[in-house]
Design a protein around this motif. Structure first.
Motif, PDB file in Angstrom:
ATOM      1  N   ALA A   1       0.962  -1.238   0.237  1.00 36.73           N
ATOM      2  CA  ALA A   1      -0.012   0.412  -0.208  1.00 36.73           C
ATOM      3  C   ALA A   1       1.123   0.677   0.240  1.00 36.73           C
ATOM      4  CB  ALA A   1      -0.843  -0.282   1.535  1.00 36.73           C
ATOM      5  N   LEU A   2       2.379   1.114   0.490  1.00 34.34           N
ATOM      6  CA  LEU A   2       3.083   2.491   1.164  1.00 34.34           C
ATOM      7  C   LEU A   2       3.832   2.170  -0.302  1.00 34.34           C
ATOM      8  CD1 LEU A   2       4.137   4.597   2.687  1.00 34.34           C
ATOM      9  CD2 LEU A   2       5.843   3.425   3.321  1.00 34.34           C
ATOM     10  N   GLN A   3       3.730   1.139  -0.866  1.00 30.94           N
ATOM     11  CA  GLN A   3       4.704   1.241  -2.648  1.00 30.94           C
ATOM     12  C   GLN A   3       3.577   2.151  -3.552  1.00 30.94           C
ATOM     13  OE1 GLN A   3       5.137  -2.829  -4.164  1.00 30.94           O
ATOM     14  NE2 GLN A   3       6.493  -2.422  -1.303  1.00 30.94           N
ATOM     15  N   GLN A   4       2.517   1.395  -3.321  1.00 27.57           N
ATOM     16  CA  GLN A   4       1.552   1.947  -4.265  1.00 27.57           C
ATOM     17  C   GLN A   4       0.918   3.541  -3.751  1.00 27.57           C
ATOM     18  OE1 GLN A   4      -0.265  -0.619  -6.477  1.00 27.57           O
ATOM     19  NE2 GLN A   4      -0.839   1.335  -7.043  1.00 27.57           N
ATOM     20  N   SER A   5       1.350   4.292  -2.954  1.00 33.64           N
ATOM     21  CA  SER A   5       0.965   5.781  -2.594  1.00 33.64           C
ATOM     22  C   SER A   5       2.144   6.292  -2.638  1.00 33.64           C
ATOM     23  CB  SER A   5       0.708   6.333  -1.397  1.00 33.64           C
ATOM     24  OG  SER A   5       1.645   5.725  -0.161  1.00 33.64           O
TER      25      SER A   5
ATOM     26  N   LEU B   1       4.374   5.183  -4.466  1.00 31.05           N
ATOM     27  CA  LEU B   1       5.545   5.369  -6.321  1.00 31.05           C
ATOM     28  C   LEU B   1       4.367   5.285  -7.546  1.00 31.05           C
ATOM     29  CD1 LEU B   1       8.289   3.036  -4.779  1.00 31.05           C
ATOM     30  CD2 LEU B   1       8.860   5.901  -5.878  1.00 31.05           C
ATOM     31  N   GLY B   2       3.490   4.868  -6.853  1.00 28.05           N
ATOM     32  CA  GLY B   2       2.164   4.335  -7.896  1.00 28.05           C
ATOM     33  C   GLY B   2       2.065   2.955  -8.419  1.00 28.05           C
ATOM     34  N   LEU B   3       3.201   2.331  -8.258  1.00 29.90           N
ATOM     35  CA  LEU B   3       3.400   1.029  -8.875  1.00 29.90           C
ATOM     36  C   LEU B   3       3.373  -0.081  -7.433  1.00 29.90           C
ATOM     37  CD1 LEU B   3       6.364   0.805  -7.826  1.00 29.90           C
ATOM     38  CD2 LEU B   3       7.377   2.490  -9.666  1.00 29.90           C
ATOM     39  N   ALA B   4       3.665  -1.255  -7.934  1.00 26.21           N
ATOM     40  CA  ALA B   4       3.426  -2.748  -7.119  1.00 26.21           C
ATOM     41  C   ALA B   4       4.813  -3.127  -7.599  1.00 26.21           C
ATOM     42  CB  ALA B   4       2.661  -3.670  -7.408  1.00 26.21           C
ATOM     43  N   LEU B   5       5.881  -3.083  -6.081  1.00 22.92           N
ATOM     44  CA  LEU B   5       7.427  -4.516  -6.488  1.00 22.92           C
ATOM     45  C   LEU B   5       6.789  -5.662  -7.097  1.00 22.92           C
ATOM     46  CD1 LEU B   5       8.932  -3.179  -3.617  1.00 22.92           C
ATOM     47  CD2 LEU B   5       9.217  -2.112  -5.433  1.00 22.92           C
TER      48      LEU B   5
END
Length: 242
Positions: free
Chosen positions: A232-236, A238-242
């Protein structure tokens, strides 16, 4: 400032012409660790690196390296303190051979024979392509080989801090693995590393700490592990999923 951090930026602002690019960057690069600087395109990552190197001047704030304020120093003096910078365009001289490129970077040596043999042997182990194409024009190398040459040039003399802008950009997966391995070995040798990276897998495998930039400020700082585990943090951020 604690000795724990080799490099710190405190409230750094940078203007380029009429544009206000960095809006108060706070960043800490701990000694002996690999710190990832992530963020969307245009977030200010490259500007941050260039400001650290004095290529662009901070209009406000403070940059400290190894306990010394380097904010107003000219670039050659900053480099002399033990910081190597590999820009995104790599700065390779295409018409010169790999050897000549290396020699230009080895400021203590006037001929290849004066280059530190032990250090060269170590670099050849990290990047066999540099040895293989030693007498070839650098312009004939592939993108990945040029990137390896650029990093080799940066470390031909001992450096305390290595700053690299997007080392994996445009590289094939096999070469990326080679790069990751080389950076891990560099870190193990005691070099502190700051990497700007778009490739999240690369960041995940190498990063100890991470700082995420957006709109000219650092919006998140912590461990790479915590960010890698929090989708969720990555998404907010960087706007991407690892």
């Amino acid at each position: 400032m604690s000795d724990h951090n080799l490099l710190t930026l405190q409230g750094v602002h940078t203007h380029i012409g009429a544009y206000h690019i960095l809006h108060g960057v706070d960043l800490a690069v701990p000694r002996g660790q690999l710190t990832m600087l992530l963020g969307r395109n245009g977030a200010g990552k490259t500007t941050t690196l260039r400001t650290i190197m004095g290529l662009w001047r901070a209009s406000q704030g403070r940059i400290t390296f190894n306990g010394q304020d380097i904010t107003g120093l000219p670039t050659p003096q900053i480099a002399d303190l033990g910081i190597a910078y590999v820009p995104e365009n790599m700065g390779i001289f295409s018409d010169l051979t790999v050897k000549e490129n290396m020699l230009l970077a080895a400021r203590q040596a006037r001929s290849a024979g004066q280059m530190n043999e032990e250090r060269l042997a170590w670099i050849f182990k990290l990047f066999p392509a540099v040895e293989k194409f030693w007498s070839h024009p650098a312009g004939k190398l592939s993108g990945g080989q040029k990137q390896m040459l650029a990093v080799s040039r940066a470390i031909v003399e001992p450096r305390e801090l290595l700053i690299v802008d997007e080392p994996s950009k445009g590289l094939a997966p096999a070469i990326i693995n080679n790069m990751i391995d080389a950076f891990a070995q560099l870190k193990a040798s005691g070099v502190t590393i700051l990497l700007v990276e778009q490739n999240i897998n690369f960041a995940k495998r190498l990063g100890d700490g991470v700082a995420v930039m957006d709109n000219g400020v650092v919006v998140h700082a912590g461990t790479m592990k915590a960010l890698a585990e929090d989708e969720a943090l990555q998404q907010s951020l960087l706007g991407l999923a690892l």
